[in-house]
Each structure stands twice: as structure tokens, then as C-alpha cells.
Design an enzyme around this catalytic site. Structure first.
Site, mmCIF file in Angstrom:
data_model
loop_
_atom_site.group_PDB
_atom_site.id
_atom_site.type_symbol
_atom_site.label_atom_id
_atom_site.label_comp_id
_atom_site.label_asym_id
_atom_site.label_seq_id
_atom_site.Cartn_x
_atom_site.Cartn_y
_atom_site.Cartn_z
ATOM 1 N N VAL A 61 24.335 -75.751 58.770
ATOM 2 C CA VAL A 61 23.749 -74.417 58.825
ATOM 3 C C VAL A 61 24.502 -73.408 57.973
ATOM 4 O O VAL A 61 24.039 -72.271 57.804
ATOM 5 C CB VAL A 61 23.630 -73.900 60.278
ATOM 6 C CG1 VAL A 61 22.648 -74.739 61.075
ATOM 7 C CG2 VAL A 61 24.991 -73.807 60.952
ATOM 8 N N ASN A 87 20.267 -72.807 67.992
ATOM 9 C CA ASN A 87 21.285 -73.177 68.976
ATOM 10 C C ASN A 87 22.606 -73.612 68.358
ATOM 11 O O ASN A 87 23.633 -73.595 69.037
ATOM 12 C CB ASN A 87 20.730 -74.306 69.858
ATOM 13 C CG ASN A 87 21.784 -74.929 70.737
ATOM 14 O OD1 ASN A 87 22.179 -74.369 71.752
ATOM 15 N ND2 ASN A 87 22.264 -76.107 70.345
ATOM 16 N N TYR A 157 35.016 -65.764 69.354
ATOM 17 C CA TYR A 157 33.750 -66.300 69.868
ATOM 18 C C TYR A 157 32.873 -65.181 70.412
ATOM 19 O O TYR A 157 31.671 -65.116 70.131
ATOM 20 C CB TYR A 157 34.051 -67.334 70.953
ATOM 21 C CG TYR A 157 32.818 -68.000 71.520
ATOM 22 C CD1 TYR A 157 32.124 -68.950 70.785
ATOM 23 C CD2 TYR A 157 32.353 -67.686 72.796
ATOM 24 C CE1 TYR A 157 30.993 -69.567 71.296
ATOM 25 C CE2 TYR A 157 31.233 -68.295 73.314
ATOM 26 C CZ TYR A 157 30.546 -69.236 72.567
ATOM 27 O OH TYR A 157 29.435 -69.837 73.082
ATOM 28 N N LYS A 161 29.032 -63.956 69.221
ATOM 29 C CA LYS A 161 27.879 -63.960 70.118
ATOM 30 C C LYS A 161 27.342 -62.549 70.375
ATOM 31 O O LYS A 161 26.141 -62.351 70.585
ATOM 32 C CB LYS A 161 28.244 -64.651 71.427
ATOM 33 C CG LYS A 161 28.496 -66.146 71.282
ATOM 34 C CD LYS A 161 27.270 -66.873 70.723
ATOM 35 C CE LYS A 161 27.465 -68.382 70.702
ATOM 36 N NZ LYS A 161 26.247 -69.104 70.237
#
Length: 263
Positions: A61, A87, A157, A161
Site C-alpha cells: 500500500v 484495513n 500509532y 489513527k
């Protein structure tokens, strides 16, 4: 719009693409959509674990050309695209001081820009489907409780997100009038291979697992299949009025504040 009746085959014939679909939440989601009748393609860096009966496509990706080629192939072989599940993602543990610029760039490249690249490549295909089936076309991102709650040792992280959550809301606004719904799921700590590897590196894996379970009010880790159920709801026909929503699947972690003591 009339309410869609529930059917265990409510994705019958629906062309769907799941990124990171060869393990963990992605594999559970791909398997569930296929079980409910969808024609499913899995895009993964290592698609060997793609559920049986799905179209396994290898792509990184972080590589825009590879993503575009894989998305176009999925649309060609499935007969279009109606459902996209973004995902693919990686983890990172540590404070803001623990990672250099290159690691920040690597994680953001996968967790945020990986979704951007996949969405961007899929949108032309999704628009064509939406012209025929407005409100039945969906993009669902895997976000995290880390986007909305301050968790220790998750600075990088959480930042990645948090960006996914904001992207979800912005895209929902951009594409609602095209008949494309955009939502995300916010899992708590899920019993996935990444969490297993994290536990394996702990000084005391049993104590670390106990701590992860204890911070969720239900007292256990979330199952990948439970997150897949939430994704299927957001992606499916019964959520035709749902867009710009972050659905928590976190054992109560975001909203509940329990008093200390026995259950």
C-alpha cells in the site's frame, strides 16, 4: 428509503475489496463478506493467508502504482467495486521520543497514506456503482480506540489513527452527494497476530496480556470476528443512512468509567 430486510446473504453478488485481508481483522472481514455472498478481493503485502474463495492480490500500500494496478484488477475481475474496506496497517509502540523521522514516515505511509492511495484508486469504480445504487456503496476504514483515547506508549500509532478518523469524516462530507458512504470502526485491543507479537516481546507476556485485558471494561480482548461484524454492518445495505460515523468495538473502553473493584 424502506428498511432493508435482514438476510444472511445480504452481500449476494456484491464486489468488495479488503486491504490487509490476509490476516487478523482483514481476514475475518474478507471471510465474513464472502460467507454473506460477496465477491471478495484481498489486497495484501503477503496474500498467502487470504480466505478461501477470495481473489488474492499482492500489493504494497506504500506503492501507488501497485495499488492502482491491484484495485483495477479487482474491479475488472469482480465486475466493479461496491464495497471497499481499508484495513491495512502496522503498529508502533513507544512515546514521541522513541521513533526517529524515518519511522514516523514509515508508519504514516502505511496507516494513513496507504488508505489514501487505496481510496483514491477505488473512487472511480465506486462512483460508477453509486450511479446505479446510491447509498449502497461504501468505504469503511479500520481506525482505532487510539484515535480518541490517550493510550500510553502509542504516540506514533495514535497519531496515524487520529489522522484516519479525520480523513473518514472529511471523505464522508466530500462523497455523500455521490451516494458513497464513508465510515470507520474503532477497535479496542484486538486479539490479532500483531498483539501476539507485542506480547511475545514483553518481559512477562502473561502479565502484559492481563493488563491489556483489564483496561477494557469487559475484561477481555476484542475478537477479530467481532470487528468484522461491525465492518459488515457499516458496509452493508442496512446502514444505508450511516455515514461519517466511527463505530467503537472496544469492550466499553472509550465510554465507560468503572469504579475499581471486583466485577
Amino acid at each position: 428509503m424502506s428498511r432493508q430486510p435482514y438476510s444472511a446473504r445480504d452481500f449476494e453478488g456484491v464486489p468488495a475489496l479488503v486491504t490487509g485481508g490476509a490476516s487478523g481483522i482483514g481476514a475475518a472481514t474478507a471471510a465474513l463478506l464472502a460467507e454473506r455472498g460477496a465477491r471478495v478481493a484481498v489486497l495484501d503485502l503477503d496474500p498467502a493467508g487470504a480466505p478461501p474463495g477470495t481473489l488474492a492480490l499482492e500489493a504494497d500500500v506504500t506503492d501507488d502504482a501497485a495499488v492502482r494496478a491491484a484495485v483495477d484488477r479487482a474491479a475488472a475481475e469482480l465486475g466493479g467495486l461496491q464495497v471497499l474496506v481499508g484495513n491495512a496497517g502496522i503498529g508502533a509502540a513507544g512515546t514521541v521520543e522513541d521513533h526517529d523521522d524515518s519511522e514516523w514516515q514509515r508508519v504514516l505511509d502505511v496507516n494513513l497514506l496507504g488508505i489514501v492511495r487505496t481510496d483514491r484508486a477505488a473512487l472511480p469504480h465506486l462512483r460508477r456503482t453509486a450511479a446505479r445504487h446510491p447509498g449502497q456503496v461504501s468505504i469503511t476504514h479500520t481506525c482505532s480506540i487510539a484515535a480518541t483515547a490517550g493510550l500510553p506508549q502509542r504516540a506514533l500509532y495514535s497519531a496515524s489513527k487520529g489522522a484516519v478518523l479525520s480523513l473518514t469524516l472529511a471523505m464522508a462530507a466530500d462523497h455523500v452527494r455521490e451516494g458513497i458512504r464513508v465510515n470507520c470502526v474503532n477497535p479496542g485491543t484486538v486479539d490479532t497476530p500483531w498483539v501476539g507479537r507485542l506480547l511475545g516481546r514483553a518481559d512477562d507476556p502473561t502479565a502484559e496480556r492481563d493488563a491489556l485485558e483489564a483496561r477494557q471494561p469487559t475484561g477481555r480482548l476484542v475478537g477479530a470476528e467481532e470487528v468484522a461484524d461491525a465492518v459488515a454492518y457499516l458496509a452493508g445495505p442496512r446502514a444505508s443512512a450511516v455515514t461519517g460515523t466511527a463505530l467503537a468495538v472496544d469492550g466499553g473502553m472509550q465510554g465507560l468509567r468503572l469504579r475499581p473493584g471486583p466485577r
